[in-house]
Design a protein around this motif. Sequence first.
Motif, PDB file in Angstrom:
ATOM      1  N   ILE A  15       3.087  -8.606  45.999  1.00  0.00           N
ATOM      2  CA  ILE A  15       2.822 -10.042  45.865  1.00  0.00           C
ATOM      3  C   ILE A  15       1.417 -10.256  45.291  1.00  0.00           C
ATOM      4  CG2 ILE A  15       2.753 -12.279  47.087  1.00  0.00           C
ATOM      5  CD1 ILE A  15       5.384 -11.318  47.823  1.00  0.00           C
ATOM      6  N   GLN A  16       0.459  -9.449  45.764  1.00  0.00           N
ATOM      7  CA  GLN A  16      -0.914  -9.563  45.247  1.00  0.00           C
ATOM      8  C   GLN A  16      -0.939  -9.315  43.745  1.00  0.00           C
ATOM      9  OE1 GLN A  16      -2.825  -6.656  47.720  1.00  0.00           O
ATOM     10  NE2 GLN A  16      -3.688  -8.186  49.109  1.00  0.00           N
ATOM     11  N   GLU A  17      -0.160  -8.337  43.306  1.00  0.00           N
ATOM     12  CA  GLU A  17      -0.133  -8.022  41.888  1.00  0.00           C
ATOM     13  C   GLU A  17       0.490  -9.164  41.083  1.00  0.00           C
ATOM     14  OE1 GLU A  17      -2.378  -5.848  41.101  1.00  0.00           O
ATOM     15  OE2 GLU A  17      -1.053  -4.643  39.861  1.00  0.00           O
ATOM     16  N   GLU A  27      -0.255 -14.178  53.157  1.00  0.00           N
ATOM     17  CA  GLU A  27      -1.345 -13.201  53.270  1.00  0.00           C
ATOM     18  C   GLU A  27      -2.096 -13.048  51.950  1.00  0.00           C
ATOM     19  OE1 GLU A  27      -0.200  -9.416  54.999  1.00  0.00           O
ATOM     20  OE2 GLU A  27       1.289 -10.404  56.243  1.00  0.00           O
ATOM     21  N   VAL A  28      -1.583 -13.685  50.914  1.00  0.00           N
ATOM     22  CA  VAL A  28      -2.240 -13.583  49.605  1.00  0.00           C
ATOM     23  C   VAL A  28      -2.841 -14.944  49.282  1.00  0.00           C
ATOM     24  CG1 VAL A  28      -1.857 -13.077  47.148  1.00  0.00           C
ATOM     25  CG2 VAL A  28      -0.549 -11.855  48.899  1.00  0.00           C
ATOM     26  N   PRO A  29      -4.165 -15.100  49.474  1.00  0.00           N
ATOM     27  CA  PRO A  29      -4.759 -16.431  49.406  1.00  0.00           C
ATOM     28  C   PRO A  29      -4.724 -17.077  48.023  1.00  0.00           C
ATOM     29  CG  PRO A  29      -6.442 -14.737  49.724  1.00  0.00           C
ATOM     30  CD  PRO A  29      -5.120 -14.056  49.842  1.00  0.00           C
ATOM     31  N   GLN A  30      -4.517 -16.298  46.969  1.00  0.00           N
ATOM     32  CA  GLN A  30      -4.555 -16.876  45.616  1.00  0.00           C
ATOM     33  C   GLN A  30      -3.306 -17.708  45.303  1.00  0.00           C
ATOM     34  OE1 GLN A  30      -4.957 -13.683  46.310  1.00  0.00           O
ATOM     35  NE2 GLN A  30      -6.990 -13.106  45.609  1.00  0.00           N
ATOM     36  N   VAL A  31      -2.264 -17.577  46.127  1.00  0.00           N
ATOM     37  CA  VAL A  31      -1.052 -18.317  45.810  1.00  0.00           C
ATOM     38  C   VAL A  31      -0.660 -19.273  46.930  1.00  0.00           C
ATOM     39  CG1 VAL A  31      -0.012 -16.654  44.222  1.00  0.00           C
ATOM     40  CG2 VAL A  31       0.400 -16.426  46.676  1.00  0.00           C
ATOM     41  N   GLN A  32       0.117 -20.263  46.521  1.00  0.00           N
ATOM     42  CA  GLN A  32       0.590 -21.275  47.455  1.00  0.00           C
ATOM     43  C   GLN A  32       2.121 -21.236  47.362  1.00  0.00           C
ATOM     44  OE1 GLN A  32      -0.212 -24.970  45.602  1.00  0.00           O
ATOM     45  NE2 GLN A  32       0.460 -26.226  47.332  1.00  0.00           N
ATOM     46  N   VAL A  33       2.778 -21.309  48.527  1.00  0.00           N
ATOM     47  CA  VAL A  33       4.237 -21.312  48.526  1.00  0.00           C
ATOM     48  C   VAL A  33       4.698 -22.753  48.288  1.00  0.00           C
ATOM     49  CG1 VAL A  33       6.314 -20.880  49.878  1.00  0.00           C
ATOM     50  CG2 VAL A  33       4.361 -19.342  50.079  1.00  0.00           C
ATOM     51  N   CYS A  64       5.866  -1.965  40.438  1.00  0.00           N
ATOM     52  CA  CYS A  64       5.537  -3.337  40.829  1.00  0.00           C
ATOM     53  C   CYS A  64       4.317  -3.434  41.746  1.00  0.00           C
ATOM     54  CB  CYS A  64       6.740  -4.032  41.461  1.00  0.00           C
ATOM     55  SG  CYS A  64       7.225  -3.335  43.026  1.00  0.00           S
ATOM     56  N   VAL A  65       3.866  -2.330  42.347  1.00  0.00           N
ATOM     57  CA  VAL A  65       2.640  -2.421  43.144  1.00  0.00           C
ATOM     58  C   VAL A  65       1.400  -2.120  42.306  1.00  0.00           C
ATOM     59  CG1 VAL A  65       3.649  -2.027  45.426  1.00  0.00           C
ATOM     60  CG2 VAL A  65       2.891  -0.086  44.097  1.00  0.00           C
ATOM     61  N   ASN A  66       1.601  -1.685  41.068  1.00  0.00           N
ATOM     62  CA  ASN A  66       0.473  -1.469  40.156  1.00  0.00           C
ATOM     63  C   ASN A  66       0.862  -2.014  38.787  1.00  0.00           C
ATOM     64  OD1 ASN A  66      -1.345   0.271  41.840  1.00  0.00           O
ATOM     65  ND2 ASN A  66       0.496   1.527  41.871  1.00  0.00           N
ATOM     66  N   LEU A  67       0.901  -3.317  38.657  1.00  0.00           N
ATOM     67  CA  LEU A  67       1.358  -3.888  37.392  1.00  0.00           C
ATOM     68  C   LEU A  67       0.369  -3.557  36.268  1.00  0.00           C
ATOM     69  CD1 LEU A  67       2.720  -7.404  38.469  1.00  0.00           C
ATOM     70  CD2 LEU A  67       4.026  -5.354  37.896  1.00  0.00           C
ATOM     71  N   PRO A  68       0.889  -3.107  35.130  1.00  0.00           N
ATOM     72  CA  PRO A  68      -0.010  -2.691  34.039  1.00  0.00           C
ATOM     73  C   PRO A  68      -0.429  -3.834  33.136  1.00  0.00           C
ATOM     74  CG  PRO A  68       2.236  -2.144  33.476  1.00  0.00           C
ATOM     75  CD  PRO A  68       2.292  -2.821  34.815  1.00  0.00           C
ATOM     76  N   PHE A  69      -0.608  -5.025  33.707  1.00  0.00           N
ATOM     77  CA  PHE A  69      -0.938  -6.177  32.874  1.00  0.00           C
ATOM     78  C   PHE A  69      -2.355  -6.667  33.130  1.00  0.00           C
ATOM     79  CE2 PHE A  69       3.673  -6.526  33.659  1.00  0.00           C
ATOM     80  CZ  PHE A  69       4.117  -6.378  32.354  1.00  0.00           C
ATOM     81  N   ARG A  70      -2.889  -7.337  32.108  1.00  0.00           N
ATOM     82  CA  ARG A  70      -4.168  -8.031  32.260  1.00  0.00           C
ATOM     83  C   ARG A  70      -4.041  -9.111  33.324  1.00  0.00           C
ATOM     84  NH1 ARG A  70      -4.767 -10.331  26.404  1.00  0.00           N
ATOM     85  NH2 ARG A  70      -6.266 -11.750  27.361  1.00  0.00           N
ATOM     86  N   THR A  71      -5.161  -9.405  33.962  1.00  0.00           N
ATOM     87  CA  THR A  71      -5.200 -10.458  34.975  1.00  0.00           C
ATOM     88  C   THR A  71      -5.025 -11.826  34.311  1.00  0.00           C
ATOM     89  OG1 THR A  71      -6.608  -9.082  36.328  1.00  0.00           O
ATOM     90  CG2 THR A  71      -6.716 -11.441  36.753  1.00  0.00           C
ATOM     91  N   GLY A  72      -4.217 -12.686  34.956  1.00  0.00           N
ATOM     92  CA  GLY A  72      -4.126 -14.085  34.521  1.00  0.00           C
ATOM     93  C   GLY A  72      -3.387 -14.311  33.221  1.00  0.00           C
ATOM     94  N   ILE A  73      -2.505 -13.386  32.837  1.00  0.00           N
ATOM     95  CA  ILE A  73      -1.882 -13.484  31.526  1.00  0.00           C
ATOM     96  C   ILE A  73      -0.544 -14.232  31.555  1.00  0.00           C
ATOM     97  CG2 ILE A  73      -0.716 -11.214  31.664  1.00  0.00           C
ATOM     98  CD1 ILE A  73      -2.456 -12.656  28.554  1.00  0.00           C
ATOM     99  N   ALA A  74       0.125 -14.277  32.720  1.00  0.00           N
ATOM    100  CA  ALA A  74       1.509 -14.769  32.744  1.00  0.00           C
ATOM    101  C   ALA A  74       1.596 -16.232  33.179  1.00  0.00           C
ATOM    102  CB  ALA A  74       2.344 -13.915  33.681  1.00  0.00           C
ATOM    103  N   ASP A  75       2.410 -16.997  32.471  1.00  0.00           N
ATOM    104  CA  ASP A  75       2.715 -18.357  32.920  1.00  0.00           C
ATOM    105  C   ASP A  75       3.762 -18.329  34.018  1.00  0.00           C
ATOM    106  OD1 ASP A  75       1.264 -20.081  30.849  1.00  0.00           O
ATOM    107  OD2 ASP A  75       2.350 -18.629  29.623  1.00  0.00           O
ATOM    108  N   GLY A  76       4.612 -17.297  33.983  1.00  0.00           N
ATOM    109  CA  GLY A  76       5.634 -17.189  35.009  1.00  0.00           C
ATOM    110  C   GLY A  76       5.950 -15.738  35.310  1.00  0.00           C
ATOM    111  N   VAL A  77       6.367 -15.483  36.547  1.00  0.00           N
ATOM    112  CA  VAL A  77       6.818 -14.145  36.934  1.00  0.00           C
ATOM    113  C   VAL A  77       8.140 -14.300  37.674  1.00  0.00           C
ATOM    114  CG1 VAL A  77       6.370 -12.135  38.394  1.00  0.00           C
ATOM    115  CG2 VAL A  77       4.509 -13.108  37.080  1.00  0.00           C
ATOM    116  N   LEU A  78       9.083 -13.473  37.283  1.00  0.00           N
ATOM    117  CA  LEU A  78      10.334 -13.357  38.032  1.00  0.00           C
ATOM    118  C   LEU A  78      10.289 -12.042  38.778  1.00  0.00           C
ATOM    119  CD1 LEU A  78      13.383 -14.047  35.679  1.00  0.00           C
ATOM    120  CD2 LEU A  78      12.788 -15.278  37.753  1.00  0.00           C
TER     121      LEU A  78
END
Lengths: 133, 620
Positions: free
Chosen positions: B468-470, B596-602, B436-450
């Motif tokens: 969280i960054q991943e 601490e991860v600016p790309q997301v909003q809680v 989970c700290v090195n997700l093997p996925f392309r950037t911006g691919i998921a509509d949702g993450v659990l």
Amino acid sequence: MKLLTHNVLSSKCLKGVSVGYPLRLNATDIKVVDVDFNSEFVSRMIPKINYSALYEAAQSIGHHNGLPDAVADDYEHNDDFLKAVHHVLLEVDVVSGDLECPESGRKFPITRGIPNMLVNENEVNEINSSNGC
Amino acid sequence: MDVKNRSVHKKIESKQKRAIQYISAETNIVLGQEPTKHILICNAGLALRLSQEDVIQTFSKYGTIESVVMLPNKTYCFMSFFDKSDAISAYNALHGKCFFPRTETLMVLAFAVQVPQIPNEWAALPRETPPGMIVLEDFVTLEEEAALVQFLKWNDQEGQLKQRQVQHFGYEFRYGLNDVDDETPLENGIPPICDFLQPRLATRGHSKWNFHPDQLTVNRYLPGQGIPPHVDTHSVFEDPILSLSLLSDVVMEFRDISGRKIPVLLPQRSLAIISGESRYGWTHGIASRSHDIVCADNNKGLTLLPRQERVSFTFRCLRPKRECFCSFPGLCDSQKQNLFSQQLDAIHLEKHFVRHVYEEISDHFSETRHKPWPNIVEFCKTFRTGQILIDVGCGNGKYFGQQAENVSLYQVGIDASAHLADVCTQRGIEVMNGDCVNLPFRTGIADGVLCIAVIHHLASHERRRKAIQEIARVLCKGGRALIYVWARDQQSQDKMSTYLKQSRKNRHLKPTSSQTQEDSQNCANNPGNLSESDSNDHRSDLPLPVHINRTNFKHSDVLVPWKLKGVQKSSESNQQTFFRYYHVFEADELKELCSEVPQVQVLETKYDQGNWTVLLRKLP
């Protein structure tokens, strides 16, 4: 592993790898399964996937029959095209083989249908590796 | 006006009109043909490779420039004169008549009531320096400067770096390693011609630095050359760093870890004292370019200063002990080294007390995991046909197939455990092994993450943040993630969590598969048997305190026992106990980690049955 999964995988986390996409696919065992066709699902998936990566992956394992090499115009209404994509995305299942990073050559084995994407800590970029020097 | 000119004129007019319309909508600035001292340059900006230097070069002919505002990624920019009359003459001379540098595009200009208020480092004049930095002008005389330059012998082969030439005295600075070998001093110590340094500092009122350098690096820059942004290695050199500028002026750019930039003019024959925050918390560098932008004549406008040959003497003192305890860990090699070994320790701990344990207990674990949680199912039901939902740490895949009726999702799971992945494939779930700290996925691919009951197994703050960054990285813009972690506090508003209620003491019932706390189902299969750890939660063979199941947490980082059912189920002695590592979260800790991860909003944070949970959205 379905080719749809192959389409979203990347080895970008490896040290020194900048894109890590698409992974080269080698398959030693493939099974073809039946999955219900849902045209809405497939046509919504088309803008999300990388079509040329899908085509190349299908070709590399000899399952590109019937798949055009580019997205059809007006694909939402082209059931033949959607069915061909559906088959390649969801029905072709790679049981064993490997995925290879296009930049570093690192191989990720696929066994019993499961790609092993685990990496060792010395293969990835350190946390907080920004170095001012 | 001939026909051709008239049509060009018309074209420019309509271009100007369109640009005014769209740029005023975008910037909320009133634009038009009514003269002001501010000019909008409609069809050239950073996005079209027009630089600030180009603007200054083009407009300074018409008057003194007050400011230039270049907007990142925009096809337009703004500039201001001190005088409106200068703006008018520039407009009249340039608008629709002159080409931009390096192009065949006619300039389209307009007047602006104001310029955008963006942080602009060049506008931040009068001259500011980063905290702790002092520039002492005229530190050496012209004669001393000549003597110092004369003293150096340059030859073409030696000390040639990509962008400059160097000579070392005292100790050689090793560029790849960014350190010095203190066992092997150079034959040439600091030359006696530099002996003036300490007394001169004292006469200039800076005697507090009893400064006796033992390392000197001389750099020679030709016009166009520079030095990449860097920080002088914290563990190798003391505070301060002294740098003497000779032969010409240059602008040195300082940048702190938040990205704040301050350009500092280093005049010829000045001494820069870089100390304190400016030494430890800011990088400095010299851009490779042929001109610097400077604020000439005491804040009277921006001009271009052509680069000339420059020589700098950088004086430093070696640190006897290679350790630094500054308050700027982000740029501190010494603290980073510690952080790095902390990360390795964390990975080691996770290997033994998370990964190995899950492989051992996976069958039993999977048996106890079948009842999905209502709030999580509700999240799954928000997705539409054709969307992509990734389950990070999917376990046995119990959240697969929980989407709304007649919805067809592409759901894919990832888990570190090979056994649990096998369980998933047997159920026809698309899964892979991964981290989970090195997700093997392309950037911006998921509509949702659990990500349910995963991040509390990571053994350092940095790794939890990286997870969280991943998640943020793989989400598409506007995509949402739901994260659950175990809470340290198992009693919210005096209500016991299901986890506590499951204790025999508390409920007098054996825990079964009733709706249970998300990551504790059955984790104390037999809580009555833990008497050996009741009195003392530290065991000498384990690195962390052992938690007593079905009780409140006494520590944030604990080992939680898992009693594996033996083959002969009835035999107590056949039960094997495994310990899983947990970092249990304090109130708000998860929310703060996400911030601490600016790309997301809680979007939402709540306490749910002994867990802290956040709903995140990736910013568009």
